[in-house]
Design a protein around this motif. Structure first.
Motif, PDB file in Angstrom:
ATOM      1  N   GLN A   1     -29.779  49.210 -22.022  1.00  0.00           N
ATOM      2  CA  GLN A   1     -30.588  49.478 -23.223  1.00  0.00           C
ATOM      3  C   GLN A   1     -30.984  50.961 -23.249  1.00  0.00           C
ATOM      4  O   GLN A   1     -31.491  51.498 -22.258  1.00  0.00           O
TER       5      GLN A   1
ATOM      6  N   GLY B   1     -36.553  51.012 -24.874  1.00  0.00           N
ATOM      7  CA  GLY B   1     -37.170  49.698 -25.063  1.00  0.00           C
ATOM      8  C   GLY B   1     -37.713  49.172 -23.753  1.00  0.00           C
ATOM      9  O   GLY B   1     -37.849  49.916 -22.786  1.00  0.00           O
ATOM     10  N   ARG B   2     -37.993  47.883 -23.739  1.00  0.00           N
ATOM     11  CA  ARG B   2     -38.677  47.298 -22.580  1.00  0.00           C
ATOM     12  C   ARG B   2     -37.819  47.192 -21.330  1.00  0.00           C
ATOM     13  O   ARG B   2     -38.355  47.018 -20.241  1.00  0.00           O
TER      14      ARG B   2
ATOM     15  N   ARG C   1     -28.397  49.489 -28.050  1.00  0.00           N
ATOM     16  CA  ARG C   1     -29.434  48.490 -28.321  1.00  0.00           C
ATOM     17  C   ARG C   1     -29.127  47.235 -27.507  1.00  0.00           C
ATOM     18  O   ARG C   1     -27.966  46.882 -27.323  1.00  0.00           O
ATOM     19  N   ASP C   2     -30.156  46.575 -27.057  1.00  0.00           N
ATOM     20  CA  ASP C   2     -29.918  45.404 -26.196  1.00  0.00           C
ATOM     21  C   ASP C   2     -29.124  44.307 -26.910  1.00  0.00           C
ATOM     22  O   ASP C   2     -28.310  43.620 -26.294  1.00  0.00           O
ATOM     23  N   ASP C   3     -29.318  44.191 -28.249  1.00  0.00           N
ATOM     24  CA  ASP C   3     -28.611  43.147 -29.026  1.00  0.00           C
ATOM     25  C   ASP C   3     -27.090  43.268 -28.915  1.00  0.00           C
ATOM     26  O   ASP C   3     -26.379  42.271 -29.043  1.00  0.00           O
TER      27      ASP C   3
ATOM     28  N   ASN D   1     -32.445  36.034 -22.452  1.00  0.00           N
ATOM     29  CA  ASN D   1     -32.627  35.521 -23.820  1.00  0.00           C
ATOM     30  C   ASN D   1     -31.539  36.056 -24.760  1.00  0.00           C
ATOM     31  O   ASN D   1     -31.001  35.301 -25.571  1.00  0.00           O
TER      32      ASN D   1
ATOM     33  N   CYS E   1     -40.258  37.151 -18.905  1.00  0.00           N
ATOM     34  CA  CYS E   1     -41.028  36.659 -20.047  1.00  0.00           C
ATOM     35  C   CYS E   1     -40.590  35.215 -20.300  1.00  0.00           C
ATOM     36  O   CYS E   1     -39.732  34.697 -19.579  1.00  0.00           O
TER      37      CYS E   1
ATOM     38  N   ILE F   1     -40.760  35.493 -27.997  1.00  0.00           N
ATOM     39  CA  ILE F   1     -41.006  35.913 -26.614  1.00  0.00           C
ATOM     40  C   ILE F   1     -42.505  36.014 -26.374  1.00  0.00           C
ATOM     41  O   ILE F   1     -43.234  36.546 -27.204  1.00  0.00           O
TER      42      ILE F   1
ATOM     43  N   SER G   1     -45.261  37.188 -23.244  1.00  0.00           N
ATOM     44  CA  SER G   1     -45.400  37.739 -21.900  1.00  0.00           C
ATOM     45  C   SER G   1     -46.833  37.496 -21.440  1.00  0.00           C
ATOM     46  O   SER G   1     -47.132  36.527 -20.765  1.00  0.00           O
ATOM     47  N   SER G   2     -47.770  38.355 -21.828  1.00  0.00           N
ATOM     48  CA  SER G   2     -49.170  38.111 -21.447  1.00  0.00           C
ATOM     49  C   SER G   2     -49.809  37.038 -22.329  1.00  0.00           C
ATOM     50  O   SER G   2     -50.800  36.429 -21.954  1.00  0.00           O
ATOM     51  N   GLY G   3     -49.285  36.856 -23.535  1.00  0.00           N
ATOM     52  CA  GLY G   3     -49.865  35.897 -24.480  1.00  0.00           C
ATOM     53  C   GLY G   3     -50.872  36.535 -25.430  1.00  0.00           C
ATOM     54  O   GLY G   3     -51.377  35.880 -26.347  1.00  0.00           O
ATOM     55  N   SER G   4     -51.139  37.843 -25.260  1.00  0.00           N
ATOM     56  CA  SER G   4     -52.191  38.445 -26.088  1.00  0.00           C
ATOM     57  C   SER G   4     -51.767  38.588 -27.556  1.00  0.00           C
ATOM     58  O   SER G   4     -52.614  38.533 -28.447  1.00  0.00           O
ATOM     59  N   THR G   5     -50.475  38.748 -27.815  1.00  0.00           N
ATOM     60  CA  THR G   5     -50.020  38.811 -29.217  1.00  0.00           C
ATOM     61  C   THR G   5     -50.308  37.491 -29.923  1.00  0.00           C
ATOM     62  O   THR G   5     -50.733  37.471 -31.082  1.00  0.00           O
TER      63      THR G   5
HETATM   64  O1  PRT Z   1     -34.166  48.430 -29.778  1.00  0.00           O
HETATM   65  P1  PRT Z   1     -33.606  47.271 -29.039  1.00  0.00           P
HETATM   66  O2  PRT Z   1     -32.894  46.278 -29.915  1.00  0.00           O
HETATM   67  O3  PRT Z   1     -32.758  47.722 -27.871  1.00  0.00           O
HETATM   68  O4  PRT Z   1     -34.853  46.536 -28.341  1.00  0.00           O
HETATM   69  P2  PRT Z   1     -35.682  45.278 -28.840  1.00  0.00           P
HETATM   70  O5  PRT Z   1     -36.815  45.792 -29.663  1.00  0.00           O
HETATM   71  O6  PRT Z   1     -34.808  44.222 -29.423  1.00  0.00           O
HETATM   72  O7  PRT Z   1     -36.185  44.681 -27.465  1.00  0.00           O
HETATM   73  P3  PRT Z   1     -37.414  45.101 -26.521  1.00  0.00           P
HETATM   74  O8  PRT Z   1     -37.160  46.437 -25.924  1.00  0.00           O
HETATM   75  O9  PRT Z   1     -38.717  44.868 -27.206  1.00  0.00           O
HETATM   76  O10 PRT Z   1     -37.247  43.946 -25.407  1.00  0.00           O
HETATM   77  C1  PRT Z   1     -36.106  43.881 -24.615  1.00  0.00           C
HETATM   78  C2  PRT Z   1     -36.184  42.635 -23.732  1.00  0.00           C
HETATM   79  O11 PRT Z   1     -37.367  42.700 -22.904  1.00  0.00           O
HETATM   80  C3  PRT Z   1     -36.344  41.316 -24.452  1.00  0.00           C
HETATM   81  O12 PRT Z   1     -35.118  40.835 -24.964  1.00  0.00           O
HETATM   82  C4  PRT Z   1     -36.889  40.423 -23.334  1.00  0.00           C
HETATM   83  O13 PRT Z   1     -35.812  39.965 -22.518  1.00  0.00           O
HETATM   84  C5  PRT Z   1     -37.730  41.395 -22.502  1.00  0.00           C
HETATM   85  N1  PRT Z   1     -39.197  41.246 -22.701  1.00  0.00           N
HETATM   86  C6  PRT Z   1     -40.088  41.066 -21.672  1.00  0.00           C
HETATM   87  C7  PRT Z   1     -39.902  41.272 -23.847  1.00  0.00           C
HETATM   88  C8  PRT Z   1     -41.250  41.088 -23.513  1.00  0.00           C
HETATM   89  N2  PRT Z   1     -41.338  40.971 -22.166  1.00  0.00           N
HETATM   90  C9  PRT Z   1     -42.256  41.069 -24.565  1.00  0.00           C
HETATM   91  N3  PRT Z   1     -43.449  40.910 -24.274  1.00  0.00           N
HETATM   92  N4  PRT Z   1     -39.524  41.439 -25.151  1.00  0.00           N
HETATM   93  C10 PRT Z   1     -40.457  41.424 -26.107  1.00  0.00           C
HETATM   94  N5  PRT Z   1     -41.794  41.224 -25.876  1.00  0.00           N
HETATM   95  C11 PRT Z   1     -42.700  41.221 -27.072  1.00  0.00           C
HETATM   96  C12 PRT Z   1     -43.145  39.833 -27.504  1.00  0.00           C
HETATM   97  O14 PRT Z   1     -42.234  39.365 -28.491  1.00  0.00           O
HETATM   98  C13 PRT Z   1     -44.509  40.060 -28.110  1.00  0.00           C
HETATM   99  O15 PRT Z   1     -44.387  40.200 -29.505  1.00  0.00           O
HETATM  100  O16 PRT Z   1     -43.854  41.916 -26.796  1.00  0.00           O
HETATM  101  C14 PRT Z   1     -44.938  41.378 -27.540  1.00  0.00           C
HETATM  102  C15 PRT Z   1     -46.104  41.352 -26.590  1.00  0.00           C
HETATM  103  O17 PRT Z   1     -46.064  40.230 -25.737  1.00  0.00           O
HETATM  104  P4  PRT Z   1     -47.414  39.640 -25.122  1.00  0.00           P
HETATM  105  O18 PRT Z   1     -47.235  38.150 -24.925  1.00  0.00           O
HETATM  106  O19 PRT Z   1     -47.613  40.348 -23.801  1.00  0.00           O
HETATM  107  O20 PRT Z   1     -48.527  39.934 -26.084  1.00  0.00           O
END
Ligand code: PRT
Ligand code: ZN
Length: 286
Positions: A9, A12-13, A51-53, A72, A92, A158, A160-164
């Motif tokens: 990627q 991103g994350r 991009r991860d997709d 995922n 996650c 998705i 992770s922490s659940g705060s969203t």
């Molecule tokens: O731009 P690109 O397409 O490359 O990136 P992206 O925006 O599609 O993905 P990105 O970077 O957000 O996430 C990449 C991968 O990280 C995901 O496919 C998951 O495998 C992993 N990952 C781990 C997460 C999270 N943790 C996560 N928390 N991806 C997304 N989230 C989002 C979640 O959807 C929520 O809306 O973060 C938000 C916060 O989560 P909470 O529960 O901590 O509040």
């Protein structure tokens, strides 16, 4: 020499921990962010930044030999790839969430409802396995706002922490899958040379991962207390015991997992160990 290509990627994350894993594996890269293809300076790999997709498709079509991506995405895209290693980061879960204190209280209540998600394939598979007939509404980004604005009754996203979820007044109904970053490969066999590079890469990833949750501890122990202290040490094999200038004392060295660390430290201190030093381990080969 042929280079083993890994799709990663670009931002991103997953980015930071992917780069950290490569760097801890002593794979040095230069000018990472600005280019699409980045070769290592000291190891026969090159990174394809994207991009991860797009990573599962890129690996299944053979454009890249390997990819590092969330499980995922691998399951959602359902391409012809194989998972060679779970990498233990970006953990996650993917869950169905519903408005708090709303009408949906159990899985069966999802029948006839609308669920918003960016992961329709994983969701549809789960719905059919659980014999639930719900309408899947695909949206990309900000899925969590869908119930609040009235375009869906539930979401599948998705967590992770659940705060969203909390800040959108939603609660988890059930977890559908756990995810983490995985190393994937295409189904075509690599040639001998590239296979050797892959073996070396996996060896290094293992050494990094193995060291990750371990600590090296050293302590001074009175000889008469040695057996008692050792009885509390789970070490990889048996601990190393070295003599000290003062023959009444010895130095004990061992490796413990982070998980058991505090429990062990308390016990060995009570058993008579002193001057306990705790060190990070960079790599570990078993
Ligand atoms: O731009 P690109 O397409 O490359 O990136 P992206 O925006 O599609 O993905 P990105 O970077 O957000 O996430 C990449 C991968 O990280 C995901 O496919 C998951 O495998 C992993 N990952 C781990 C997460 C999270 N943790 C996560 N928390 N991806 C997304 N989230 C989002 C979640 O959807 C929520 O809306 O973060 C938000 C916060 O989560 P909470 O529960 O901590 O509040
Ligand atoms: Zn993405």
């Amino acid at each position: 020499m042929a280079l083993l290509r890994i799709a990663v990627q670009s931002k991103g994350r997953l980015y930071d921990e992917t780069m950290a894993l490569l760097s801890e594996s002593d794979i040095k890269l230069s000018a990472v962010k600005r280019t699409l293809l980045v070769a290592s300076r000291n190891f026969p790999v090159e990174l394809l930044m994207m991009r991860d997709d797009d990573i599962p498709e890129c690996v299944s079509s053979g454009i890249s030999h390997l990819g590092i991506v969330g499980l995922n995405e691998v399951l959602e895209k359902n391409k012809d790839v194989r998972i060679i290693k779970h990498l233990g980061f970006s953990k996650c879960r993917l869950s169905i969430a519903v408005p708090k204190r709303g009408a949906i209280k159990e899985i069966a209540d999802l029948n006839g409802k609308k669920i918003a998600t960016s992961y329709p394939n994983i969701l549809n598979k789960w719905l059919s396995e659980n014999s639930i007939s719900a309408e899947v509404h695909v949206i990309t980004g900000s899925v969590e706002i869908a119930p609040g604005i009235g375009i869906a009754d539930a979401i599948f996203d998705i967590v992770s922490s659940g705060s969203t979820l909390v800040s959108n007044n939603l609660e988890e109904l059930c977890t559908v899958m756990q995810s983490e970053a995985v190393l994937i490969a295409g189904n075509d066999n690599l040639d001998v040379e590239l296979n050797e590079v892959l073996d070396e890469l996996l060896f290094r990833f293992d050494a990094v991962k193995c060291a990750d949750d371990k600590k090296y501890i050293l302590m001074n122990v009175p000889r008469e207390r040695l057996d008692l202290v050792i009885s509390h040490l789970p070490g990889i094999k048996s601990p190393t015991v070295l003599p000290l200038a003062d023959s009444e004392w010895c130095s004990v060295h061992t490796v413990v997992s982070e998980k058991h660390f505090w429990e062990i430290i308390g016990k060995i201190r009570d058993a008579g160990a002193e001057g306990i030093l705790v060190l990070d381990i960079e790599k570990m080969v078993l």
